[in-house]
Design an enzyme around this catalytic site. Sequence first.
Site, PDB file in Angstrom:
ATOM      1  N   TYR A 143       4.005  -6.453 -42.592  1.00  0.00           N
ATOM      2  CA  TYR A 143       2.879  -5.481 -42.368  1.00  0.00           C
ATOM      3  C   TYR A 143       2.383  -4.712 -43.186  1.00  0.00           C
ATOM      4  CZ  TYR A 143       0.581  -2.063 -38.916  1.00  0.00           C
ATOM      5  OH  TYR A 143      -0.189  -1.399 -38.362  1.00  0.00           O
ATOM      6  N   GLY A 198       5.824  -6.098  -0.060  1.00  0.00           N
ATOM      7  CA  GLY A 198       5.900  -6.023  -1.486  1.00  0.00           C
ATOM      8  C   GLY A 198       7.275  -5.296  -1.966  1.00  0.00           C
ATOM      9  N   GLU A 256      12.775  -0.884  19.422  1.00  0.00           N
ATOM     10  CA  GLU A 256      12.815  -0.016  18.096  1.00  0.00           C
ATOM     11  C   GLU A 256      14.231   0.634  18.768  1.00  0.00           C
ATOM     12  OE1 GLU A 256      11.764  -0.052  15.630  1.00  0.00           O
ATOM     13  OE2 GLU A 256      10.156  -1.503  16.087  1.00  0.00           O
ATOM     14  N   GLN A 305      -6.482  -0.446   1.527  1.00  0.00           N
ATOM     15  CA  GLN A 305      -6.148   0.306   2.822  1.00  0.00           C
ATOM     16  C   GLN A 305      -6.248   1.711   2.354  1.00  0.00           C
ATOM     17  OE1 GLN A 305      -2.259   0.458   4.429  1.00  0.00           O
ATOM     18  NE2 GLN A 305      -2.782   0.552   6.629  1.00  0.00           N
ATOM     19  N   HIS A 337      23.491 -11.864 -41.799  1.00  0.00           N
ATOM     20  CA  HIS A 337      23.941 -10.503 -41.852  1.00  0.00           C
ATOM     21  C   HIS A 337      22.491  -9.479 -42.426  1.00  0.00           C
ATOM     22  CE1 HIS A 337      27.671 -12.247 -43.055  1.00  0.00           C
ATOM     23  NE2 HIS A 337      26.989 -12.732 -44.173  1.00  0.00           N
ATOM     24  N   ALA A 351       0.800  -1.116   0.102  1.00  0.00           N
ATOM     25  CA  ALA A 351      -0.206   0.126   0.094  1.00  0.00           C
ATOM     26  C   ALA A 351       0.778   1.299  -0.146  1.00  0.00           C
ATOM     27  CB  ALA A 351      -0.854   0.032   1.054  1.00  0.00           C
ATOM     28  N   ASN A 371      13.476   1.611  -0.919  1.00  0.00           N
ATOM     29  CA  ASN A 371      12.728   2.788  -0.673  1.00  0.00           C
ATOM     30  C   ASN A 371      13.013   4.190  -1.576  1.00  0.00           C
ATOM     31  OD1 ASN A 371      10.942   2.067   1.969  1.00  0.00           O
ATOM     32  ND2 ASN A 371      13.331   1.666   2.605  1.00  0.00           N
ATOM     33  N   ASN A 377      19.749 -20.699 -46.222  1.00  0.00           N
ATOM     34  CA  ASN A 377      20.491 -19.499 -46.073  1.00  0.00           C
ATOM     35  C   ASN A 377      19.827 -18.313 -46.710  1.00  0.00           C
ATOM     36  OD1 ASN A 377      23.552 -18.795 -46.060  1.00  0.00           O
ATOM     37  ND2 ASN A 377      22.655 -17.702 -47.425  1.00  0.00           N
TER      38      ASN A 377
END
EC number: 2.7.7.23
Length: 449
Positions: free
Chosen positions: A369, A104, A154, A75, A345, A10, A226, A359
Amino acid sequence: MSTALVILAAGKGTRMNSDLPKVLHQIAHAPMLEHAMRAGGALDPERTVVVAGHEAEMVRAATAEIAPEATVVLQEEQLGTGHAVLQARAALEGFRGDVVVLYGDTPFVSAETLERMIEARSRADLVILGFEAADPARYGRLIMQGESLEKIVEFKDASDAERAITFCNSGLMACNAEVMFGLLDQVGNDNASGEYYLTDLVELARAEGLSVTAVSCPEAETLGINSRADLAAAEAVFQAHARAELLDIGVTLTAPETVHLAFDTIIGRDTVIEPNVVFGPGVTVESGALIRAFSHLEGCHVSRGAKVGPYARLRPGAELAEDTHVGNFVEIKNAEIAAGAKVNHLTYIGDASVGEATNIGAGTITCNYDGVMKHRTEIGARAFIGSNTCLVAPVTVGDEAMTATGAVITKDVADGDLAIARVQQTNKPGRARKLMDMLRAKKAAKAKG
């Protein structure tokens, strides 16, 4: 015991300075979120829940591509990791197994580490993943008493003795679903940031007499991303590890630090990779191939003994059979090149098949296309395509057929036929000198004004 994954995704990632959610930034051509989901997938989870927040629809779309069976929950307010996990409660309604919480933006945790966490869960109610930090810096410390985790302290709250501890908290954990959500209901936000912290579960669990332990993993597995600098460092970590694995299985990298690999690159033993080769996603190279310098491969299959490059590009759908040659400044896209064929080539082969031992001369183009649709070119076995041939698809050139140099082939060529399709040459005696004299006179007149 069945397993579920809750992946926290999140965060906005302010320091990334990006419109893209942090977890969708890529390492080795895959979003960080995918790395985490692939590792968790090794546990064969019964359910997977991704908790999204910032740019949730982008995260939802990416999750649908990576793991369509996963559930994405929102969230809406960023109120901490504990609050984030609570958003998964409805998606895990009725689930009675173990929940593994992943991040994540922590892409390198291994499947083996997660399996050890699940194994430890059989002996303890709550399992935390820790690591021995080379530089503990400001990480939370794991205070152990034997195999029991007493508390997480902490850095800002740690005593000098606790700061001397190098066993640190990664943030990942495993716990029975009912126990986890029961503990989360007790987590408060009476702290400076007003957030609900997942780490509070340790103290709450111990207060209820539950057992808590920690599993250790290499520090590199806990690397969090981060910033762009962190992302670059993580890419370097991945590449170094992937190159080392290739060297270990018998692949030769003549300049390892210059070879760029994708998360899913597969290369067989005794293959040689020269400098400055880039592997995009979806590449398999069988044993004994040679990939020469400055080649770029993605979404392709290279068979045993094939030679690619230098300066070749294999795009998605390129299939090279055994002992094929694809040389310098050749591009292959959505095409099958049969055994022993050579495209050496300055050539583009797209939406085509090239037969065995054929070849392809320099400068050949498959004109696939028409501005709206793509069309296929079929070239048979042991054919010879002359240099600078344009093959205007849809068109077929048969077995052992030939096209003359400079031909523009718009009609099928039968087996064994020679196709000549070019304007007849006409020589004008003395015309070149007269033309040059005329041009020089014009240039001189223009210079005089």
